[in-house]
Design a protein around this motif. Structure first.
Motif, PDB file in Angstrom:
ATOM      1  N   ASP A 197       7.253  -0.883   9.691  1.00  0.00           N
ATOM      2  CA  ASP A 197       7.945  -2.183   9.680  1.00  0.00           C
ATOM      3  C   ASP A 197       7.510  -3.056   8.515  1.00  0.00           C
ATOM      4  O   ASP A 197       8.183  -4.023   8.175  1.00  0.00           O
ATOM      5  CB  ASP A 197       7.674  -2.940  10.984  1.00  0.00           C
ATOM      6  N   SER A 198       6.363  -2.736   7.898  1.00  0.00           N
ATOM      7  CA  SER A 198       5.828  -3.525   6.788  1.00  0.00           C
ATOM      8  C   SER A 198       6.490  -3.196   5.455  1.00  0.00           C
ATOM      9  O   SER A 198       6.291  -3.909   4.479  1.00  0.00           O
ATOM     10  CB  SER A 198       4.326  -3.280   6.632  1.00  0.00           C
ATOM     11  N   VAL A 199       7.226  -2.096   5.408  1.00  0.00           N
ATOM     12  CA  VAL A 199       7.805  -1.626   4.150  1.00  0.00           C
ATOM     13  C   VAL A 199       9.315  -1.781   4.194  1.00  0.00           C
ATOM     14  O   VAL A 199       9.966  -1.342   5.138  1.00  0.00           O
ATOM     15  CB  VAL A 199       7.441  -0.136   3.900  1.00  0.00           C
ATOM     16  N   THR A 200       9.853  -2.425   3.172  1.00  0.00           N
ATOM     17  CA  THR A 200      11.304  -2.543   3.038  1.00  0.00           C
ATOM     18  C   THR A 200      11.749  -1.509   2.007  1.00  0.00           C
ATOM     19  O   THR A 200      11.206  -1.446   0.905  1.00  0.00           O
ATOM     20  CB  THR A 200      11.706  -3.952   2.568  1.00  0.00           C
ATOM     21  N   VAL A 251       6.505  -4.437  -0.163  1.00  0.00           N
ATOM     22  CA  VAL A 251       5.679  -4.915   0.940  1.00  0.00           C
ATOM     23  C   VAL A 251       5.347  -6.371   0.671  1.00  0.00           C
ATOM     24  O   VAL A 251       5.339  -6.813  -0.475  1.00  0.00           O
ATOM     25  CB  VAL A 251       4.366  -4.104   1.098  1.00  0.00           C
ATOM     26  N   ASN A 252       5.059  -7.103   1.720  1.00  0.00           N
ATOM     27  CA  ASN A 252       4.692  -8.504   1.580  1.00  0.00           C
ATOM     28  C   ASN A 252       3.165  -8.600   1.594  1.00  0.00           C
ATOM     29  O   ASN A 252       2.565  -9.069   2.569  1.00  0.00           O
ATOM     30  CB  ASN A 252       5.317  -9.341   2.702  1.00  0.00           C
ATOM     31  N   ALA A 253       2.536  -8.105   0.528  1.00  0.00           N
ATOM     32  CA  ALA A 253       1.073  -8.119   0.406  1.00  0.00           C
ATOM     33  C   ALA A 253       0.708  -8.190  -1.064  1.00  0.00           C
ATOM     34  O   ALA A 253       1.417  -7.650  -1.921  1.00  0.00           O
ATOM     35  CB  ALA A 253       0.475  -6.867   1.034  1.00  0.00           C
ATOM     36  N   THR A 254      -0.402  -8.841  -1.333  1.00  0.00           N
ATOM     37  CA  THR A 254      -0.880  -8.914  -2.717  1.00  0.00           C
ATOM     38  C   THR A 254      -1.725  -7.691  -3.036  1.00  0.00           C
ATOM     39  O   THR A 254      -2.169  -6.970  -2.131  1.00  0.00           O
ATOM     40  CB  THR A 254      -1.736 -10.179  -2.929  1.00  0.00           C
ATOM     41  N   LYS A 255      -1.976  -7.484  -4.317  1.00  0.00           N
ATOM     42  CA  LYS A 255      -2.869  -6.397  -4.729  1.00  0.00           C
ATOM     43  C   LYS A 255      -4.238  -6.575  -4.091  1.00  0.00           C
ATOM     44  O   LYS A 255      -4.861  -5.613  -3.649  1.00  0.00           O
ATOM     45  CB  LYS A 255      -3.009  -6.362  -6.257  1.00  0.00           C
ATOM     46  N   ASP A 256      -4.704  -7.829  -4.034  1.00  0.00           N
ATOM     47  CA  ASP A 256      -6.013  -8.119  -3.461  1.00  0.00           C
ATOM     48  C   ASP A 256      -6.064  -7.765  -1.973  1.00  0.00           C
ATOM     49  O   ASP A 256      -7.029  -7.165  -1.501  1.00  0.00           O
ATOM     50  CB  ASP A 256      -6.361  -9.591  -3.683  1.00  0.00           C
ATOM     51  N   GLU A 257      -5.019  -8.122  -1.232  1.00  0.00           N
ATOM     52  CA  GLU A 257      -4.977  -7.793   0.195  1.00  0.00           C
ATOM     53  C   GLU A 257      -5.002  -6.276   0.405  1.00  0.00           C
ATOM     54  O   GLU A 257      -5.702  -5.779   1.288  1.00  0.00           O
ATOM     55  CB  GLU A 257      -3.725  -8.388   0.851  1.00  0.00           C
ATOM     56  N   LEU A 258      -4.251  -5.561  -0.410  1.00  0.00           N
ATOM     57  CA  LEU A 258      -4.227  -4.104  -0.289  1.00  0.00           C
ATOM     58  C   LEU A 258      -5.557  -3.482  -0.699  1.00  0.00           C
ATOM     59  O   LEU A 258      -5.992  -2.484  -0.113  1.00  0.00           O
ATOM     60  CB  LEU A 258      -3.076  -3.520  -1.113  1.00  0.00           C
ATOM     61  N   SER A 259      -6.235  -4.086  -1.670  1.00  0.00           N
ATOM     62  CA  SER A 259      -7.535  -3.540  -2.096  1.00  0.00           C
ATOM     63  C   SER A 259      -8.604  -3.745  -1.034  1.00  0.00           C
ATOM     64  O   SER A 259      -9.581  -3.008  -0.985  1.00  0.00           O
ATOM     65  CB  SER A 259      -7.981  -4.169  -3.416  1.00  0.00           C
ATOM     66  N   LYS A 260      -8.411  -4.734  -0.147  1.00  0.00           N
ATOM     67  CA  LYS A 260      -9.370  -5.005   0.924  1.00  0.00           C
ATOM     68  C   LYS A 260      -8.985  -4.337   2.250  1.00  0.00           C
ATOM     69  O   LYS A 260      -9.733  -4.420   3.220  1.00  0.00           O
ATOM     70  CB  LYS A 260      -9.493  -6.513   1.129  1.00  0.00           C
ATOM     71  N   ALA A 261      -7.830  -3.694   2.293  1.00  0.00           N
ATOM     72  CA  ALA A 261      -7.363  -3.054   3.527  1.00  0.00           C
ATOM     73  C   ALA A 261      -8.239  -1.842   3.854  1.00  0.00           C
ATOM     74  O   ALA A 261      -8.819  -1.219   2.953  1.00  0.00           O
ATOM     75  CB  ALA A 261      -5.906  -2.615   3.361  1.00  0.00           C
ATOM     76  N   PRO A 262      -8.331  -1.483   5.138  1.00  0.00           N
ATOM     77  CA  PRO A 262      -9.108  -0.294   5.513  1.00  0.00           C
ATOM     78  C   PRO A 262      -8.557   0.953   4.820  1.00  0.00           C
ATOM     79  O   PRO A 262      -7.341   1.119   4.699  1.00  0.00           O
ATOM     80  CB  PRO A 262      -8.915  -0.196   7.023  1.00  0.00           C
ATOM     81  N   VAL A 263      -9.453   1.807   4.380  1.00  0.00           N
ATOM     82  CA  VAL A 263      -9.074   3.040   3.687  1.00  0.00           C
ATOM     83  C   VAL A 263      -8.581   4.073   4.695  1.00  0.00           C
ATOM     84  O   VAL A 263      -9.176   4.243   5.751  1.00  0.00           O
ATOM     85  CB  VAL A 263     -10.276   3.603   2.896  1.00  0.00           C
TER      86      VAL A 263
END
Length: 142
Positions: free
Chosen positions: A108-111, A123-135
């Motif tokens: 649901d997060s991906v259009t 996606v509605n996320a910044t590069k920074d948010e994605l870099s901090k997301a769980p691997v």
């Protein structure tokens, strides 16, 4: 068309494939074990719309955010119970595959929209948010 709709269509195709025959061993009249064939699933054919997304065409699709920055690409899909797409794996960070890491996001997060002959994902996320997301670690998954 959202990625979830496209992936649900792909999952439906996967679930409509015929099941492989299985055998079951049962005791015979003399007590000896005999092999008996179990019924296979009936094939159900479906017709897909020409606009349906198939995984072979969306894997590797570049993903952008609301600021139109490239934030990664679609690396994989996670399918549970043999028919439900539960996550989209994004390859984020790195350059030319070096230093890239993977994060799992909800479908649901991906259009996903058609872009000429290909697809465009966001996606509605910044590069920074994605870099901090769980691997998402492929080594820990089976």
């Amino acid at each position: 068309m959202t990625l979830k709709t496209a992936l649900a269509t792909a999952a439906l195709v996967l679930t409509s494939l015929p099941a492989l025959a299985q055998t079951a061993t049962q005791p015979g009249a003399s007590g000896a074990m005999t092999t008996q064939q179990v019924k296979t699933a009936t094939v159900q054919f479906i017709t897909l719309e020409p606009a349906a997304a198939v995984t072979s065409r969306i894997l590797g699709t570049k993903v952008t955010n609301a600021q139109n920055e490239s934030v990664g690409d679609i690396a994989d899909l996670v399918i549970v119970d043999g028919k439900t797409v539960s996550a989209v794996i994004l390859g984020v960070g790195g350059f030319l595959g070096i230093g890239e890491r993977y994060v799992a996001v909800s479908p649901d997060s991906v259009t996903l929209v058609r872009d000429g002959d290909g697809w465009k994902a966001s996606v509605n996320a910044t590069k920074d948010e994605l870099s901090k997301a769980p691997v998402f670690d492929y080594k820990k998954k089976s």
